[in-house]
Scaffold this motif. Structure first.
Motif, PDB file in Angstrom:
ATOM      1  N   SER A 146       0.314  -0.341  -4.722  1.00 39.14           N
ATOM      2  CA  SER A 146      -1.153  -0.316  -4.685  1.00 39.14           C
ATOM      3  C   SER A 146      -1.544   0.968  -3.975  1.00 39.14           C
ATOM      4  O   SER A 146      -0.691   1.629  -3.380  1.00 39.14           O
ATOM      5  N   PRO A 147      -2.831   1.330  -4.043  1.00 38.36           N
ATOM      6  CA  PRO A 147      -3.230   2.583  -3.392  1.00 38.36           C
ATOM      7  C   PRO A 147      -2.861   2.580  -1.914  1.00 38.36           C
ATOM      8  O   PRO A 147      -2.785   1.513  -1.293  1.00 38.36           O
ATOM      9  N   LEU A 148      -2.653   3.748  -1.357  1.00 41.82           N
ATOM     10  CA  LEU A 148      -2.246   3.821   0.036  1.00 41.82           C
ATOM     11  C   LEU A 148      -3.305   3.269   0.975  1.00 41.82           C
ATOM     12  O   LEU A 148      -2.998   2.719   2.022  1.00 41.82           O
ATOM     13  N   THR A 149      -4.564   3.400   0.598  1.00 38.92           N
ATOM     14  CA  THR A 149      -5.646   2.972   1.478  1.00 38.92           C
ATOM     15  C   THR A 149      -5.789   1.453   1.481  1.00 38.92           C
ATOM     16  O   THR A 149      -5.510   0.781   0.496  1.00 38.92           O
ATOM     17  N   MET A 150      -6.244   0.929   2.607  1.00 38.79           N
ATOM     18  CA  MET A 150      -6.397  -0.511   2.750  1.00 38.79           C
ATOM     19  C   MET A 150      -7.435  -1.052   1.766  1.00 38.79           C
ATOM     20  O   MET A 150      -7.216  -2.070   1.104  1.00 38.79           O
TER      21      MET A 150
ATOM     22  N   ALA B   5       0.840  -1.200   0.000  1.00 39.16           N
ATOM     23  CA  ALA B   5       0.000   0.000   0.000  1.00 39.16           C
ATOM     24  C   ALA B   5       0.874   1.248   0.000  1.00 39.16           C
ATOM     25  O   ALA B   5       1.750   1.389   0.836  1.00 39.16           O
ATOM     26  N   GLY B   6       0.649   2.113  -0.946  1.00 38.16           N
ATOM     27  CA  GLY B   6       1.409   3.363  -1.008  1.00 38.16           C
ATOM     28  C   GLY B   6       2.503   3.347  -2.046  1.00 38.16           C
ATOM     29  O   GLY B   6       3.016   4.391  -2.432  1.00 38.16           O
ATOM     30  N   SER B   7       2.903   2.142  -2.508  1.00 35.23           N
ATOM     31  CA  SER B   7       3.866   2.130  -3.600  1.00 35.23           C
ATOM     32  C   SER B   7       3.350   1.317  -4.783  1.00 35.23           C
ATOM     33  O   SER B   7       3.245   1.815  -5.886  1.00 35.23           O
TER      34      SER B   7
ATOM     35  N   GLY C  99      -8.420   0.150  -1.092  1.00 39.21           N
ATOM     36  CA  GLY C  99      -7.902   0.191  -2.458  1.00 39.21           C
ATOM     37  C   GLY C  99      -6.914  -0.930  -2.713  1.00 39.21           C
ATOM     38  O   GLY C  99      -6.907  -1.563  -3.769  1.00 39.21           O
ATOM     39  N   THR C 100      -6.077  -1.204  -1.733  1.00 36.20           N
ATOM     40  CA  THR C 100      -5.106  -2.291  -1.851  1.00 36.20           C
ATOM     41  C   THR C 100      -5.815  -3.633  -1.980  1.00 36.20           C
ATOM     42  O   THR C 100      -5.457  -4.470  -2.820  1.00 36.20           O
TER      43      THR C 100
END
Lengths: 210, 362, 483
Positions: free
Chosen positions: B184-188, B180-182, B190-191
């Motif tokens: 995949s999206p930072l949010t859980m 998450a954050g690199s 979204g990941t």
């Protein structure tokens, strides 16, 4: 008189508009473009790099600072002489063969560019022969290799062996990095340097190739 | 990919995968919310058992920790925990499986370098089993392939290995591990959404390759440490997301392989204790079928230590005790005992008819 | 990140059916087996008898009817607010809202300078209270240690004084007797400005160990409890059987007996003063059958403390319980996993007021500065679990995923910048997430060493007394303050 500290500070505070404004103002004031670049933007990125190394800044913020810096450089480019732009070091960087991870490596490339080095980013899954070929073509004086997988780390050694075989080892420094890479490993495979993060990678690159 | 294609293909996947041990008592029934925890990883460093110093892992280390895992009963399976950095890379596949299979009768899982390596490993396992038929009947080995590079990219080599496993009916874990954050999206949320998509795609490829092929949904949600871009394996959110990813795999009726029980600490200290406890417990309470990385690791997935295998055996045991729950039948309610001891009495010498010590205590 | 008061209830070790079974068993225990009481509690026995209990004064036994218990327990408030002197520290104890904080009556401390074990002093109590004040995830202060350097008769006033001087968080403690209780109320009134002002938002409360398991009422503590009821001061009805010694060895049996003790206690309170604010105070524990000591770090303590909240919720009374202990003597890996497991289970159970969650080692016998800091981090993690995963369109980020595309990365996405400070738990430096090289360069410190440094820094900050000089002078005129 241009306040370079102000440019640095504004860059560190991630105020993109402010940086552009200050760079434009400095140009109007007649400050030499190379001074704006070196004493303002690059010096600012040095602070960012240090903050990154000390984990006082989030990486996305560091990247934003780097983006802001390149916007500033765009303004200065037409004003910079040949001497100013032919940067001090020429760097070849890539992820070793068998490894497709590039985020950390791209981050390093970006930080090195921000530090004023000329960076040739080859991408991922780069075979030893390709590294050798590019060193010759780009007349590079620093080779940087990245690996994230523990299973692809041995490829770093093979790449160094290929460089030695090609007879180029004397003209080039070699730096390695990536999550599993340690100083001990770097020593074992005969690399000249190891950097644990992008901030110190740029700093070390400047020191040994700048 | 169309929704119809995905739904149709995913439905062909077995709801249950039994991962056998060489010894039947170590068989694992991966289905529903049944929980198993074990080792994992590809560490390249070990805290030397004699000096306490960090050094590179060897083939002998792999064999030794496999022997530990064999004897630690709360460790349910053996995913090869380290890389034998002292041998040639082309010898990895056979030697890693050999070291694990000679050190333990528990189920053994590892990655392989290429399809040839997989074939060699299958051939060796068949020799141990007696024949390829016997191996396929009781597969005591399986493979992991990192078929997807997040976000949403298929890796050629690993996808080919995955398909080769499908064709041979060898269970395969479809590992994809965005941070998450690199990647995949930072949010859980979204990941999880992106990761579930990668899994649905991978499963579809497998079932098109060989309908009914046994596989494990292999989503491993992780987090980037945004200060270093390293992996934050010990973050409590890893436990939460790994519980959530099992809900998603359970939703499509495919047993899952995920990761918990890591720590970012470099040594077995208080941080290692709480991070491992949190993440392992959450993933276990989530119902994850095959939680790897739960034993022996430090520094996220980079280092192993003998003592950590032993400590994690205890932590895993505690997690499983929580799942066992509490019994509330008449025997355990013990109303007659309470009445006979009476107000102001004590229970120390009351007859042992209300459950044994062993029964209650881990 | 304020994480207090989040709803638990994700972990329900007892099914609805099992809750009813245990509740029913508890009513049967009180009806059939009954309670006993110590000498001197004839007044409470009479009060119960007048309201329908069958009392045998010779044998000193009380048997309760189901109807009476049901009727009286229903009078207890469903919600109790425990106030801080700063409203940001108010605690809403209701439903499955979770709060964690300190607890205990430790008599030993790991000396912050020498690392040696020694007896706790009043100054220690003040110092750890200052730590608690500054540690954001510790929600309240139950006095964690006994000032063994002062006379016992000076305990009550000095313990509350030390706590109240150091923090604006809610302060709870036991008192020695009714006289001590009234002195403490006077102290609180002086600090609040008047008795009336204090009663608007009572920022202190008391714990009474009214029951001695199994099923015996303690005279002194029951009297203190009733005095708190009469004064409308919230009171925690502590009873703490140890499975295998003072309750049945089995978890279900321990819960049944403990729930019975609680129902009896709440009944006494509500007969004393209908509607009096009380906290259901069942603390299920376990005996170490090899030593008969308390085994606070056992995972089953976490399980049972989650279950006891289910029982308190069933009778609609907010609860006080215990988790986050360890049997380890030092801040090591065992302390880490035992505290994490028990604290997160009790939290996910929805416990309203989990004490013992910060600062303790060796079950409840020892405190250590570094452990308060480490436990602040552990509690924060527990609460983060309760916060859960947001799944709205903003957090699902489908548009972000589409715009980044396959093979891209999310590091420079505005979405990442927007959420990076709030989506994940951030502590105060207890956890190390550096590379091994960097960690080694900084001295290879373990968690304990890092936490010690943090504790020292917090205590080196200038002391902010939460009692003004003027009021302090008056307090010292009236009471013998030894700090």
């Amino acid at each position: 008189m241009t306040d370079f500290n102000k440019i640095q500070e504004t860059l560190v505070n991630l105020d993109a508009e402010g940086v552009i404004q200050l760079v434009n103002d400095a140009v109007k004031e007649g400050t030499p473009a190379s001074d704006i670049l070196n004493k303002g933007l690059i010096a600012g990125m040095d602070i960012v790099g240090e903050k990154m190394e000390n984990e006082d800044m989030f990486i996305p913020e560091v990247l934003m600072a780097a983006q802001t810096m390149s916007q500033g450089v765009e303004i200065l480019k037409p004003l910079l002489g040949e001497d100013d732009t032919s940067a001090k070091g020429s760097v070849i960087i890539g992820t070793v063969k068998g490894d497709l991870h590039d985020i950390g490596k791209n981050l390093v490339a970006m930080m090195m560019e921000s530090a004023g080095l000329t960076v040739h980013n080859l991408g991922v899954d780069i075979a030893p022969e390709e590294f050798v070929k590019q060193i010759k073509e780009k007349n590079a004086n620093l080779l940087c290799m990245s690996a994230l997988l523990t299973t692809t780390m041995p490829m770093m050694k093979q790449t160094i062996d290929a460089v030695v075989e090609s007879g180029l080892r004397d003209q080039i420094k070699i730096m390695v990095g990536g999550a599993p890479v340690t100083q001990g490993f770097a020593d074992d495979i005969g690399a000249d340097a190891m950097a644990p993060d992008a901030g110190s990678a740029a700093k070390k690159a400047k020191a040994i190739a700048g | 990919m169309s929704q119809e294609l995905i739904i149709e293909q995913v439905a062909k996947t077995p709801e249950k995968v039994v991962l056998c041990g060489q010894d039947e008592k170590n068989d694992l029934n991966l289905t529903e919310n049944r929980v198993h925890l074990g080792t994992g990883g590809a560490a390249i460093k070990i805290l030397d058992p004699d000096t306490g110093e960090v050094r590179s892992t060897t083939l002998k280390d792999l064999y030794n920790v496999s022997r530990l895992a064999d004897q630690l009963e709360n460790i349910h399976f053996l995913v090869r925990p380290c890389i034998p950095t002292d041998i040639d890379e082309k010898d990895y596949d056979i030697n890693m499986f050999y070291a694990c299979l000679s050190g333990s009768s528990k189920h053994v899982m590892a990655g392989v370098n290429d399809e040839k390596g997989l074939q060699n490993v299958i051939e060796m396992a068949s020799m141990i089993a007696g024949s390829i038929d016997k191996l396929q009947k009781r597969p005591f080995i399986s493979v992991i392939t990192s078929f997807a590079i997040s976000p949403l990219k298929l890796c050629t080599q690993s996808t080919h290995i995955m398909q080769e496993a499908n064709r041979n009916f060898i269970p395969v874990a479809l590992s994809s591990a965005p941070m998450a954050g690199s990647t995949s999206p930072l949010t859980m949320a979204g990941t999880l959404a992106q990761l579930h998509a990668e899994q649905l795609a991978g499963i579809t490829i497998c079932q098109l390759t060989n309908p009914g092929a046994p596989l494990l949904y292999g989503g491993i949600p992780g987090m980037a440490n945004l200060k270093t871009m390293g992996y934050s394996g010990g973050a409590v959110e890893c436990g939460m997301m790994n519980a959530a990813i099992h809900q998603l795999s359970n939703h499509i009726n495919v047993p899952n392989y995920n990761s918990s029980g890591l720590t970012d600490s470099k040594i077995p200290d208080a941080q290692a204790g709480y991070e491992k406890a949190f993440t392992a417990l959450l993933a276990a309470m989530g119902g994850s079928n095959y939680i790897h990385h739960s034993a022996g690791m430090l520094e996220s997935m980079l280092t192993i230590a003998h003592e950590q295998f032993v400590i994690d055996d205890e932590i895993i045991g505690n997690c499983c005790k929580v799942l066992k729950g509490m019994e509330c039948d008449a025997e355990h309610l013990a109303l007659e005992v309470i009445d006979s001891v009476g107000p102001g009495g004590n229970f120390m010498v009351s007859p042992p008819h209300h459950g044994t010590y062993e029964n209650r205590i881990l | 990140m304020d994480l207090k008061g989040l709803q638990g209830g994700q972990y329900r070790p007892l099914s609805d059916e099992q809750i009813k079974t245990i509740h029913d068993a508890s009513l049967t225990i009180l009806e059939k087996t009954g309670m006993t009481y110590e000498e001197g509690l004839g007044d409470a026995a009479e009060l119960l008898q007048k309201n329908g209990a069958i009392v045998d004064k010779e044998k000193r036994t009380i048997k309760f009817s189901r109807d009476m218990l049901t009727e009286q327990v229903a009078k207890a408030p469903e919600q109790v607010i425990l106030y801080g002197r700063d409203s940001k520290n108010d605690l809403d104890l209701s439903e499955d809202r979770v709060h964690l904080g300190t607890g205990g009556a430790a008599i030993k401390i790991i000396d912050p300078e020498t690392d040696q074990i020694r007896s706790t002093t009043l100054k220690d109590l003040y110092n750890v209270s200052r730590l608690v004040d500054q540690l954001g995830n510790i929600h309240f202060l139950v006095r964690p240690c006994i000032p063994t350097d002062i006379p016992e008769k000076a305990y009550d006033i000095n313990m509350y004084y030390a706590c109240l001087k150091a923090t604006t968080k809610h302060v709870m403690s036991g008192v020695n007797n009714e006289e001590g209780f009234h002195k403490v109320l006077d102290l609180a009134a002086m600090i609040a400005g008047s008795r009336e002002k204090f009663m608007e938002k009572p920022f202190i409360s008391v714990i009474t160990s009214f029951a001695i398991s199994p099923l015996k009422l303690c005279t002194q503590s029951t009297h203190i409890m009733q005095e708190a009821n009469r004064n409308n001061i919230p009171v925690a009805l502590s009873s703490a059987p140890m499975a295998g010694s003072t309750s049945p060895l089995t978890m279900a049996g321990t819960l049944a007996q403990l729930h019975a003790e609680q129902l009896a206690g709440i009944t006494i309170c509500q007969l004393t003063n209908p509607g009096a604010p009380v906290l259901y105070g069942g603390i299920p524990g376990m005996a170490n059958l090899k030593t008969m000591g308390y085994m606070g770090g056992a995972v089953e303590c976490g399980m049972m403390n989650a279950a006891i909240h289910q029982l308190s919720r069933f009778v609609k009374v907010p609860n006080y319980n215990s988790s986050g202990l360890s049997d380890s003597k030092v801040s090591d890996i065992q302390a880490g996993w035992e505290k994490a497991l028990t604290a997160v289970l009790a939290s996910m159970g929805g416990s309203n007021y989990i004490h013992h969650s910060a600062g303790m080692l060796e079950s409840m016998l020892t405190i250590a500065h570094e452990q308060f800091v480490i436990d602040d981090e552990i509690i924060g993690n527990c609460c983060k679990v309760l916060k859960g995963i947001d799944v709205d369109p903003e957090h699902l980020a489908l548009e972000v995923i589409d715009s980044i595309g396959p093979g891209g990365n999310f590091m420079v996405s505005p979405h990442t910048m927007k959420h990076m400070r709030t989506e994940y738990f951030n502590g105060i430096g207890v956890a190390d997430r550096k590379s091994r090289d960097k960690w080694e360069k900084e001295g290879s410190l373990d968690t304990k060493a890092r936490a010690k440094i943090i504790a020292r820094e917090l205590l080196e900050k200038s002391e902010a007394s939460y009692i003004s000089d003027e009021i302090d002078k008056e307090i010292r005129k009236k009471f013998e303050i030894l700090l």
